[in-house]
Each structure stands twice: as C-alpha cells, then as structure tokens.
Enzyme design. Structure first.
Site, PDB file in Angstrom:
ATOM      1  CE  LYS A 180      -3.429  -2.807   2.203  1.00  0.00           C
ATOM      2  NZ  LYS A 180      -4.656  -2.901   2.942  1.00  0.00           N
ATOM      3  CB  SER A 184      -6.624  -9.402   9.092  1.00  0.00           C
ATOM      4  OG  SER A 184      -7.073  -8.060   9.138  1.00  0.00           O
ATOM      5  N   GLY A 228      -7.177  -4.927   6.981  1.00  0.00           N
ATOM      6  CA  GLY A 228      -6.529  -3.985   7.896  1.00  0.00           C
ATOM      7  C   GLY A 228      -7.215  -3.876   9.241  1.00  0.00           C
ATOM      8  CD  GLU A 230      -6.659  -0.290   1.466  1.00  0.00           C
ATOM      9  OE1 GLU A 230      -5.628  -0.108   0.794  1.00  0.00           O
ATOM     10  OE2 GLU A 230      -6.673  -1.045   2.470  1.00  0.00           O
ATOM     11  CG  HIS A 257      -7.140  -3.027  -2.644  1.00  0.00           C
ATOM     12  ND1 HIS A 257      -7.607  -2.317  -1.565  1.00  0.00           N
ATOM     13  CD2 HIS A 257      -6.377  -4.026  -2.137  1.00  0.00           C
ATOM     14  CE1 HIS A 257      -7.126  -2.863  -0.450  1.00  0.00           C
ATOM     15  NE2 HIS A 257      -6.378  -3.901  -0.781  1.00  0.00           N
ATOM     16  CD  GLU A 269      -7.513  -8.104  -0.631  1.00  0.00           C
ATOM     17  OE1 GLU A 269      -6.522  -8.476  -0.003  1.00  0.00           O
ATOM     18  OE2 GLU A 269      -7.654  -6.936  -1.057  1.00  0.00           O
TER      19      GLU A 269
HETATM   20  P1  PGA Z   1      -4.272  -6.495   5.249  1.00  0.00           P
HETATM   21  O1  PGA Z   1      -4.499  -5.947   3.752  1.00  0.00           O
HETATM   22  O2  PGA Z   1      -3.488  -7.782   5.129  1.00  0.00           O
HETATM   23  O3  PGA Z   1      -3.500  -5.398   5.937  1.00  0.00           O
HETATM   24  O4  PGA Z   1      -5.619  -6.723   5.835  1.00  0.00           O
HETATM   25  C1  PGA Z   1      -4.834  -6.832   2.712  1.00  0.00           C
HETATM   26  C2  PGA Z   1      -5.072  -6.048   1.453  1.00  0.00           C
HETATM   27  O5  PGA Z   1      -5.660  -4.968   1.527  1.00  0.00           O
HETATM   28  O6  PGA Z   1      -4.683  -6.457   0.356  1.00  0.00           O
END
Ligand code: PGA
Length: 241
Positions: free
Chosen positions: A10, A203, A167, A92, A90, A161
């Site tokens: 990220k 996570s 996160g 985000e 993604h 995901e």
């Molecule tokens: P994370 O992120 O392992 O920190 O939960 C995964 C991702 O967003 O690809």
C-alpha cells in the site's frame, strides 16, 4: 493450480527498508509458490533491479494509454518500470477513491492490452454478509468487470478480500473462506471455462495462515500489513507449504 503470495505494501515502506526486505525474501526458495511484490510506484524500478524470484505488481493503473491525466500512471509506463502484474478493484480504490465497476472494467481492459496480468480484487461489506447476500454480491461484482479481454489475459488472478477483514485484524475463518470460494468458483464457471486461481486477503498473518490453508481450497494470499515485515511475510510463505 498455480499458487501465489502477494505483498501489498500500500502507501507504506517496511521499517527494515526495501533493500533489506528484498534481500531477505531473495534468500528464500519459494518453490511452487509465485511470489509477487507490490511496492508503491516510485519503488518499482529499484525493486526490478534487485528482484530475485519475485514478480512485481503495480497497485493501480490509469484507464487510458496516455494523455492529460495529471498525477496518473499508465499501464505501459508500469511495464517499463518492470511491473508484470497490476492489482485492480482493491476495496481501498473502490471505497476511498470511488472506483466503480465500470472504471475497474476499463482499467482491466487496458492493463491486459498493455501486457499486465491483473489481480482482480472482489469482496463484500459486513452489511452484505450479515444480510446473507455474499454469493450474489460477488457474482455481480465479477460479471460487472468480466471484460472480453480477460479471456486473452496471459494470467488472471482473483483475490477475495472481504472489506470487513482488510486492515482490521479480523480475518475470515478458513471455513468461511472455503465456502465463499466455492460460490466464487461457481460464478466464474458461468463465465469462463478456464480455472482461475483465487487468493484470500484480509488480515492474513503467520498466526492464522494454518487455519486458512487447512482445507486446501485457497490458492494463495494477498497480504497487506503483515507483508511489511519480511519475517512475517516469509512465515506466511512457510505456512503455505
Ligand atoms: P491487510 O491488507 O493484510 O492489511 O488486511 C490486505 C489487502 O488490503 O490487500
């Protein structure tokens, strides 16, 4: 089926520094696991020069080949920097930057045309999961981005995901992921005859990797937070063996 382990930094750098991280990862023989490393854009060229046994991924790309798009980066520029893969869709990008399925579909098309291999992220919110609509939601997400170019992609990887697990320290259980991956494979079978590797992300840590791999249905992991520590990242790789 090919198996993958992808480090998504990220907009972060590892406390140990990129050079030390790359050197530690290079010492490990990934054997049948394809390691992919997705640093922020400015680090791609250095990573390309230093890489051994890792593929490089960009974390995003623009949906045009070139032009007046200040602050954006085209797929061919990413190829020039050594990227082989690109992470698209993604959560985000979807939730923080408002990317919808139509934009993600355009990005997929141009990325594939430029020779990048897409890692397409899908995943439901907690609201969707609590309402029992996961299978339909993911199937709709896949259909909405199923551009014809995907048939021609040298390689396509799906990363499941769940938004509520990214996160947050709250990962989905191995059993839950296995059930959802079966739904995703059903949805994919309606679209393509070829089988597509499906990763889990959200996570993932060395502590929960055993539970996630136990049922043998997950084709690898997309790791955010834990990938910033080469020791944890390699412990996840070892957990896949
Ligand atoms: P994370 O992120 O392992 O920190 O939960 C995964 C991702 O967003 O690809």
């Amino acid at each position: 089926m090919a198996r993958y382990l992808i480090a998504n930094w990220k907009m972060n750098l590892p406390p140990e520094g990129m050079d030390a991280w790359m050197a530690a990862v290079a010492r490990e023989d990934p054997r049948d696991v394809t390691l992919v490393f997705a640093p922020p854009f400015p680090f791609l060229r250095d990573a390309f020069a230093q890489r051994r046994r890792v593929g490089l991924a960009a974390q995003n790309c623009n949906d045009h080949p070139s032009g007046a798009y200040t602050g954006e980066v085209s797929p061919s520029m990413l190829r020039y920097c050594g990227a082989e893969y690109v992470i698209l869709g993604h959560s985000e990008r979807r939730n923080v930057y408002g990317e919808d399925d139509a934009l993600i579909a355009k990005k997929l098309s141009i990325a594939i045309e430029s020779g990048l291999k897409p890692v397409l992220c899908i995943g439901e919110s907690l609201e969707v999961r609590d309402a029992g609509r996961v299978a339909q939601f993911l199937s709709d997400q896949i259909s909405a981005t199923a551009v014809p170019e995907l048939e021609r992609a040298g390689e396509l990887v799906i990363a499941y995901e769940p938004v509520w697990a990214i996160g947050t320290g709250r990962n989905a259980s191995g059993a839950m992921v296995a059930e959802t991956l079966a739904d995703i494979r059903n949805a994919l079978a309606q679209l393509w005859r070829k089988s597509v590797p499906i990763l889990y992300g959200g996570s993932v840590t060395p502590d929960n990797v055993d539970d996630l791999v136990a049922n043998g249905t997950i084709d690898g992991f997309l790791v955010g937070g834990a990938s910033l520590d080469s020791g944890k990242f390699l412990a996840i790789l070892n957990g896949m063996r």
